[in-house]
Write an enzyme that holds these catalytic residues in place. Structure first.
Site, PDB file in Angstrom:
ATOM      1  N   ASP A 200       0.832  -1.206   0.000  1.00 15.38           N
ATOM      2  CA  ASP A 200       0.000   0.000   0.000  1.00 15.38           C
ATOM      3  C   ASP A 200       0.867   1.258   0.000  1.00 15.38           C
ATOM      4  OD1 ASP A 200      -2.818   1.027   0.418  1.00 15.38           O
ATOM      5  OD2 ASP A 200      -1.862   1.938   2.158  1.00 15.38           O
ATOM      6  N   GLU A 267       1.752  -0.493  -5.007  1.00 10.41           N
ATOM      7  CA  GLU A 267       0.743   0.529  -5.274  1.00 10.41           C
ATOM      8  C   GLU A 267       1.482   1.854  -5.118  1.00 10.41           C
ATOM      9  OE1 GLU A 267      -3.165   2.924  -3.884  1.00 10.41           O
ATOM     10  OE2 GLU A 267      -1.604   2.331  -2.496  1.00 10.41           O
TER      11      GLU A 267
HETATM   12  C1  GLC Z   1      -4.239   3.001  -0.693  1.00  7.99           C
HETATM   13  C2  GLC Z   1      -5.530   2.228  -0.611  1.00  7.99           C
HETATM   14  C3  GLC Z   1      -6.618   3.172  -0.239  1.00  7.99           C
HETATM   15  C4  GLC Z   1      -6.298   3.787   1.102  1.00  7.99           C
HETATM   16  C5  GLC Z   1      -4.918   4.428   1.108  1.00  7.99           C
HETATM   17  C6  GLC Z   1      -4.436   4.751   2.478  1.00  7.99           C
HETATM   18  O1  GLC Z   1      -4.262   3.962  -1.684  1.00  7.99           O
HETATM   19  O2  GLC Z   1      -5.765   1.572  -1.812  1.00  7.99           O
HETATM   20  O3  GLC Z   1      -7.863   2.535  -0.211  1.00  7.99           O
HETATM   21  O4  GLC Z   1      -7.250   4.754   1.433  1.00  7.99           O
HETATM   22  O5  GLC Z   1      -3.957   3.569   0.551  1.00  7.99           O
HETATM   23  O6  GLC Z   1      -4.074   3.583   3.167  1.00  7.99           O
END
Ligand code: GLC
Ligand code: MG
Length: 538
Positions: A200, A267
Site C-alpha cells: 500500500d 501501489e
Molecule cells: C491506498 C488504498 C486506499 C487507502 C490508502 C491509504 O491507496 O488503496 O484505499 O485509502 O492507501 O491507506
C-alpha cells in the site's frame, strides 16, 4: 517464464464479496465459498485487501494489528482454509501490507501518545513541534491526500503526521523498530502460505530528511507526485531490495506443494513512467500498478502514448507492465469511461496488451458506480472534503450474486443490514443472470481470459502498431492476435484499413463483417478459423 509476468489477478474487497454468517458484512468464509467464481473467470491469483483488525476509519487501511484477522471477517483458521482452497484450485493468494501508517488505535500509537514528547515511543511515528508562537501552526505545509492538513495536534502540543486520515498516523521509516516489525509481518504471512504482497502507498514510506515544505498545488496534479518531499524518496529502494530477498529466501511453509516464486506488487502513485519503473528493477518488486492507464481518457492518442511509454519504461528494466483499469479506489469503468460498451472495449484492449493484469471484483460484471445516500457514506474523503467528494464507496458496494432484489444473494441478512447499501435495479448484473447470458460482460471476460491462456503470446514481447499515432482508433498486433478499438465518432471499415483476420471476440454485436462500431473493440486472429462471440458459443 515466471507466473506473475502475464498473470491475471482478481482483487477481492472482503467486506463486499460474500457474507457467510448473515451479519451483512462479507467475510473470509464467504470468499472461500465463492472462489469457484474466480476460477471460472479464469484468473490466476487473488489479492485480498486488508482483512486485519481495524476501527474502519479508512475501509480497513487503518490497521490495529498487522498479523491478525478482524473479528467480523473471521479467524486465522478461516484465512488458512481460504488459502488452502485457493491453492487447490490453482489460484495464488496475495495479501495487502500497509507499511506507511497504522491505525491510531495501534498499541504503538497509544503508547506514543501516553509516553509524551521526547519519548522513544514517539520515534516510531513522526511527531514534531509546531511552528510559530506556541507551536500553534503545523510543522510544515504538507497536505493530506484526503484533504486538509497532514498534521494533527495532540493535547501536549506536539503534532503528528498523517498523509491520509488523522486516524492513520504515518510511521517513521528511519526507525529501526518499524523496519524490523514489517519484516516480521511479511514472514508471518509467508508462513500462512501467501504467494505475495500488495504494498500500500509504496511511494510514501520515507519522507525527505528535515521534512521540507512541499509548496502549492499538492495532490492536484498526480504527474508531479514524484516531486513531493513525502513521495518517491530514494530510501525506498534499498528497503524493497531487502524485502525481495526476504521473499526469495524465506522457506516455503511445511506442506507446500512446490516452491513458488513470491511477488511484491507496488501501489505507487507515481506517473512518470521511468520513475515507476525503478520500483520493478530486477532485485526490487516484480509488479507495479500502471495507474496512468487507469487515469487515461477515452482518446486514442493519449491511450497510445501511455501504452508506449509504459512498455518502454518497463522493458528497460526487464519487467512486465501491470495493467489496471479498476480498483476499490477508482470510479467504476462504465461510469468513468462513459458507458458499458466503452468499459467492455477498454477491458479487451487491456487484456490484449503484453504484461500482467489486475481486475477488481464486479468489474467483470460491468457494475456502474453506485449512488450511496449521504447518511450511509463511510469514506473519510466525504467528511474531509466537506461533502464535495462522495468518495470511493460507490465502487465498494456488495457484489450481486443472484436474485431480483437487494441483497442479491450477497447475504442472508435483510438488505438494510448490509454494511453498504446496494442499489435497486441490479438484477441484470448478478453473477447468476450473466453466467447464463452469452452476451453478458461476465461471458466476455471469461472468453477473453480463456483466449489469453489458449493463445499465450510472450508477455513482454513486442507490440506492433497498425494505426497511425494520431488516429482516432487503436490497432496493434501481438503474434497472431490483432486488437482494434474504435475511439472515434464513425464506424471503422477494417478491410479498408488492411486489418485482416477472423473476429474471435468482440465487445458488442458486430453488425456486418468488417465493420467496427463506435466505442467497440474486436480481437482478430490471423491463425485460427475464428469464433464470433455473437454467433458461436464456446
Ligand atoms: C491506498 C488504498 C486506499 C487507502 C490508502 C491509504 O491507496 O488503496 O484505499 O485509502 O492507501 O491507506
Ligand atoms: Mg459476515
Amino acid at each position: 517464464m515466471t507466473w506473475w509476468r502475464d498473470a491475471v489477478c482478481y482483487e477481492i474487497y472482503p467486506r463486499s464479496f460474500a457474507d457467510s454468517d448473515g451479519d451483512g458484512t462479507g467475510d473470509l468464509p464467504g470468499i472461500t465459498r465463492h472462489l469457484d467464481h474466480v476460477r471460472d473467470l479464469g484468473a490466476d491469483a487473488i489479492w485480498i485487501t486488508p482483512c486485519y483488525p481495524s476501527p474502519l476509519a479508512d475501509g480497513g487501511y487503518d490497521i490495529e494489528d498487522h498479523t491478525a484477522v478482524a473479528d467480523d471477517l473471521g479467524t486465522l483458521q478461516d484465512f488458512t482454509a481460504l488459502t488452502v482452497r485457493a491453492h487447490t484450485m490453482g489460484l495464488k493468494v496475495i495479501v495487502d501490507v500497509v507499511p506507511n501508517h497504522s491505525s491510531d488505535t495501534h498499541p504503538w500509537f497509544r503508547e506514543a501518545l501516553a509516553a509524551g514528547p521526547g519519548s522513544a515511543a514517539r520515534e516510531r511515528y513522526l511527531f514534531r513541534a509546531g511552528r510559530g508562537p506556541q507551536g500553534a501552526a503545523p510543522p510544515n505545509d504538507w497536505e493530506s491526500a484526503f484533504g486538509g492538513p497532514a498534521w494533527t495536534r495532540v493535547p501536549d502540543g506536539e503534532w503528528y503526521l498523517h498523509l491520509h486520515a488523522p486516524e492513520q498516523p504515518d510511521f517513521d521509516w528511519r526507525d529501526a523498530q518499524v523496519r524490523a516489525e514489517f519484516s516480521r509481518v511479511l514472514r508471518f504471512w509467508l508462513d500462512q502460505g501467501v504467494d505475495g504482497f500488495r504494498i500500500d502507498v509504496a511511494h510514501a514510506l520515507f519522507k525527505a530528511e528535515g521534512l521540507p515544505d512541499a509548496g502549492p498545488g499538492q495532490h492536484q496534479d498526480p504527474a508531479r507526485n514524484h516531486l513531493m518531499p513525502y513521495y518517491d524518496q530514494e530510501e525506498l529502494h534499498p528497503l524493497y531490495r531487502e524485502w525481495r530477498s526476504l521473499l526469495d529466501s524465506h522457506p516455503a511453509p511445511a506442506g507446500a506443494v512446490a516452491p513458488r516464486e513470491r511477488v511484491l506488487v507496488a501501489e505507487a502513485a507515481v506517473f512518470e513512467p521511468a520513475r515507476l519503473a525503478r520500483y520493478v528493477r530486477a532485485d526490487e518488486m516484480q509488479q507495479a500498478f500502471n495507474f496512468a492507464f487507469l487515469e487515461a481518457p477515452w482518446r486514442a492518442p493519449e491511450l497510445r502514448r501511455v501504452i508506449d511509454e509504459s512498455l518502454a519504461a518497463t522493458a528497460a528494466v526487464d519487467a512486465p507492465v501491470t495493467w489496471v483499469m479498476s480498483s476499490h479506489d477508482a470510479a467504476r469503468p462504465p461510469t468513468r469511461l462513459g458507458g458499458e460498451l466503452r468499459a467492455a472495449s477498454a477491458a479487451l484492449l487491456m487484456l490484449a496488451l503484453p504484461g500482467a493484469v489486475y481486475l477488481y471484483q464486479g468489474e467483470e460484471l460491468g457494475l456502474p458506480q453506485a449512488h450511496i445516500p449521504d447518511d450511509r457514506i463511510r469514506d473519510p474523503l466525504w467528511r474531509r472534503s466537506d461533502g464535495r467528494d462522495r468518495g470511493r464507496d460507490g465502487a465498494r458496494v456488495p457484489i450481486p450474486w443472484s436474485g431480483d432484489q437487494p441483497p442479491y444473494g450477497f447475504t442472508t441478512a435483510a438488505h438494510e443490514a448490509c454494511w453498504l447499501p446496494q442499489p435497486e435495479g441490479w438484477s441484470r448484473f448478478t453473477v447468476a443472470a450473466q453466467g447464463e447470458d452469452p452476451d453478458s460482460m461476465l461471458s466476455l471476460y471469461r472468453r477473453a481470459l480463456r483466449l489469453r491462456r489458449e493463445h499465450p503470446v510472450a508477455a513482454h514481447g513486442t507490440l506492433h502498431w497498425h494505426s497511425p499515432a494520431d488516429a482516432s482508433y487503436l490497432a496493434f498486433s501481438r503474434a497472431e492476435l490483432t486488437c482494434v478499438v474504435n475511439l472515434g465518432s464513425e464506424a471503422l471499415h477494417l478491410d479498408g484499413l488492411g486489418l485482416l483476420g477472423q473476429p474471435v471476440l468482440a465487445s458488442t454485436v458486430l453488425p456486418e463483417r468488417g465493420t467496427l462500431p463506435v466505442d467497440a473493440c474486436v480481437w482478430l486472429s490471423t491463425a485460427t478459423d475464428g469464433e464470433d462471440r455473437r454467433t458461436a458459443r464456446p
